[in-house]
Scaffold this active site. Structure first.
Site, PDB file in Angstrom:
ATOM      1  N   ASP A   1      -5.506   2.456  -3.787  1.00 32.52           N
ATOM      2  CA  ASP A   1      -6.713   2.281  -2.983  1.00 32.52           C
ATOM      3  C   ASP A   1      -6.971   3.499  -2.096  1.00 32.52           C
ATOM      4  OD1 ASP A   1      -4.680   1.842  -1.119  1.00 32.52           O
ATOM      5  OD2 ASP A   1      -5.564   0.013  -0.293  1.00 32.52           O
TER       6      ASP A   1
ATOM      7  N   SER B   1       0.822  -1.196   0.000  1.00 29.67           N
ATOM      8  CA  SER B   1       0.000   0.000   0.000  1.00 29.67           C
ATOM      9  C   SER B   1       0.866   1.260   0.000  1.00 29.67           C
ATOM     10  CB  SER B   1      -0.969  -0.026   1.182  1.00 29.67           C
ATOM     11  OG  SER B   1      -1.905   1.015   1.087  1.00 29.67           O
TER      12      SER B   1
ATOM     13  N   ASP C   1      -2.155   6.465  -3.973  1.00 31.41           N
ATOM     14  CA  ASP C   1      -0.984   5.775  -3.430  1.00 31.41           C
ATOM     15  C   ASP C   1      -0.563   4.652  -4.383  1.00 31.41           C
ATOM     16  OD1 ASP C   1      -3.031   3.973  -2.889  1.00 31.41           O
ATOM     17  OD2 ASP C   1      -2.269   3.439  -0.916  1.00 31.41           O
TER      18      ASP C   1
ATOM     19  N   ASP D   1      -0.775   1.473  -4.711  1.00 31.70           N
ATOM     20  CA  ASP D   1      -1.716   0.449  -5.170  1.00 31.70           C
ATOM     21  C   ASP D   1      -3.101   1.032  -5.436  1.00 31.70           C
ATOM     22  OD1 ASP D   1      -2.260   0.807  -2.413  1.00 31.70           O
ATOM     23  OD2 ASP D   1      -3.101  -1.204  -2.251  1.00 31.70           O
TER      24      ASP D   1
END
Length: 567
Positions: free
Chosen positions: A301, A143, A297, A299
């Site tokens: 999400d 993340s 960010d 990834d």
């Protein structure tokens, strides 16, 4: 085994050259930290520093947890194996290798997998699980963590992160694996199917439905000027497609941060929660006189943002502020079109602001509070759909995670990106900035301020030290915080709420969790919890008042009081 016995196993194993070289170079202290425990699989998956050792993210620990998942699926039966697992990965170091190894471990068990050919956002992985009706999903990602980290998340068949019961079953299998170096891989990839644009297109077709007022976007979308940065991650490819199909074309990409790079060379941390991560994008915005800055960010999400003020400077928004203004826009639109259901609900975490909840209440929309972790929001959506007790309208966490439409069952920065741009376009059509809109909400509902403080507890003694702090908060509950009396204590580990004045207790409906929340006499609140994936203790503070200055002063007093207690 002792850490030295675990080390001996690794020293006797055949390691790739890069891991062997690292092992040879570690000091005694570093060796102990790398081998004193197995990397834990917590409520949100497995996350850790890349490197050699049982307490690190590497090909062997990835194979180990995938083997545990495969054994669990073996026990469930042939239908689970035939439905298979969707696998995606982000831009971090070794993410493609970890994803490929995971697919090959599953293939060795005769388990079908659907592997993306290149990096994709976490929310698209969630969507893919639902779209392909797989039994599970694997996302290789850390993340928003710093570059030294990578991680591994397992998703259930609903597209949300795997339930605690299923995680317990996987962990049980994990604990039974004795030889981490003898896990079979099927290098023929017999049961591996590669996927790419076809799934992208289906995901994007669903993102089209995030747009609330297509006429507004058609009129105002091209006039909105904003800067978009994917922070070296997965957000650009899908994010740009989503923006363009919605009708937003007048944006600038931060070129330096559009480069896929697991070193994240332009930021200290690729975390849109951190204002420093938006600094370069804000420089772009100042040069282009842009209305706003948006950042996803690595990834994709989480979404962070900054908006231009009337004096030409830029204000970084909090996750709670973004949620409140999005909720207000969504519910206003539904009310104006007569589509606001009489059983509507937003869903958020127990450590998120009451700001959006107060906005929602003004529309007759209730708030359902869940534990931290978007999987609990996903589970609530499923319950709503099954029972029809509520109609889901929006989900969010204070940590910059939002879900508009539940075709994904995780926080989705691509959805948030499209909706945020629409809301910014709306305010621009009114000759206002989005910050003007937030100030209007403050004036109507009160001035809300929140802060999250993360305290690091690294190393061998970190877990015990965090446990000691939590025990102190639990067993010696504060009577006042920041000079304000504590009225109620919610202990989610015992699922009880206690009225401090009367001693009366009620039962909490959320599952058990190591979370404490204190409600103060003036509606302020404080929460304390250990992170589920990192050696961190998190302190949350939320306040409200009739002015921003009063709220900030109150927040400062409460934070200072809490830190004195912890340190």
């Amino acid at each position: 085994m002792t850490w030295k016995e675990t080390l001996s196993q690794w020293q006797s194993a055949k390691l790739p050259d890069y891991l062997q070289e690292e092992l040879n170079d570690l000091s005694e202290e570093q060796l102990e930290d790398a081998f004193y425990q197995n990397l834990s699989f917590g409520t949100a998956g497995m996350r850790g520093i890349l490197g050699v050792g049982s307490n690190r993210m590497n090909i062997f620990t990835v194979r180990q947890v995938t083997e545990a998942l495969a054994r669990y699926m073996d026990s469930v039966g042939e239908e689970a194996k035939a439905r298979g697992v969707a696998i995606s990965f982000d831009s971090r170091h070794f993410s493609p290798e970890f994803a490929r190894d995971a697919a090959q471990v599953l293939s060795a068990h005769g388990i079908k997998s659907y592997l993306f050919t290149s990096l994709r956002p976490t929310p698209e992985l969630s969507f893919t699980v639902r779209e392909l009706k797989t039994f599970a999903g694997i996302m290789i990602t850390a993340s928003h963590n710093p570059k030294a980290y990578n991680g591994y998340k397992i998703y259930g068949e609903d597209g949300g992160q795997m339930t605690p019961e299923a995680v317990d079953a996987v962990v049980s299998e994990l604990n039974d694996i004795e030889d981490i170096f003898n896990i079979k891989l099927d290098s023929t990839n017999q049961y591996v199917t590669e996927i790419d644009d076809d799934v992208d297109n289906k995901y994007l077709a669903n993102v089209k439905n995030v747009t609330v007022d297509a006429d507004l976007v058609a009129r105002e979308g091209r006039g909105l000027q904003f800067v978009f940065t994917p922070l070296h991650g997965t957000g650009q490819y899908i994010g740009e497609k989503a923006l363009q199909q919605a009708g937003f074309t007048n944006y600038t990409i931060v070129k330096e941060q559009a480069v896929i790079d697991g070193d994240f060379p332009t930021v200290k941390k690729p975390n849109p929660e951190d204002p420093e991560a938006l600094a370069l994008a804000i420089e772009y915005a100042k040069r282009n006189n842009a209305d706003a800055v948006v950042a996803t960010d690595p990834d994709a999400d989480r979404l962070g943002a900054a908006v231009r003020l009337n004096d030409g400077s830029y204000q970084v928004l909090t996750g709670n502020q973004i949620a409140a203004v999005l909720v207000n826009y969504l519910l206003t639109a539904k009310k104006n079109t007569g589509t606001l259901p009489n059983n509507g609900a937003i869903v958020t975490s127990v450590v998120s602001s009451r700001f959006a909840s107060k906005v929602a209440a003004s529309f007759g929309v209730t708030t359902t509070d869940v534990l931290t972790g978007f999987k609990y929001i996903a589970a609530t959506i499923d319950r709503f759909e099954a029972t029809q007790e509520k109609t889901f309208l929006f989900g969010f966490e204070e940590s910059f995670g939002y879900l508009v439409k539940p075709f994904a069952h995780d926080k989705d920065a691509i959805q948030a990106l499209v909706l945020f741009a629409e809301v910014a376009a709306y305010y621009k059509s009114q000759n206002k900035t989005m910050y003007d809109g937030i100030q209007e909400l403050f004036a109507q509902f009160g001035y809300f301020e929140e802060k999250t403080v993360s305290l690091d507890f690294p190393g061998i003694n970190g877990a015990d030290e965090m446990a000691s702090v939590m025990a102190d908060f639990r067993n010696n509950a504060p009577v006042t915080v920041g000079g304000i009396a504590v009225e109620r204590l919610q202990d989610f580990s015992t699922q009880t709420e206690t009225n401090i004045t009367t001693g009366a207790t009620t039962t909490l409906t959320q599952p058990k969790a190591n979370v404490l929340k204190y409600w103060l006499a003036d509606s302020s609140w404080v929460a304390v919890r250990p992170s589920g994936t990192e050696p961190k203790l998190k302190l949350y503070v939320g306040v409200e008042s009739d002015s921003q200055a009063k709220s900030q002063a109150k927040l400062d007093d409460i934070e200072s009081d809490l830190l004195k207690r912890v340190k």
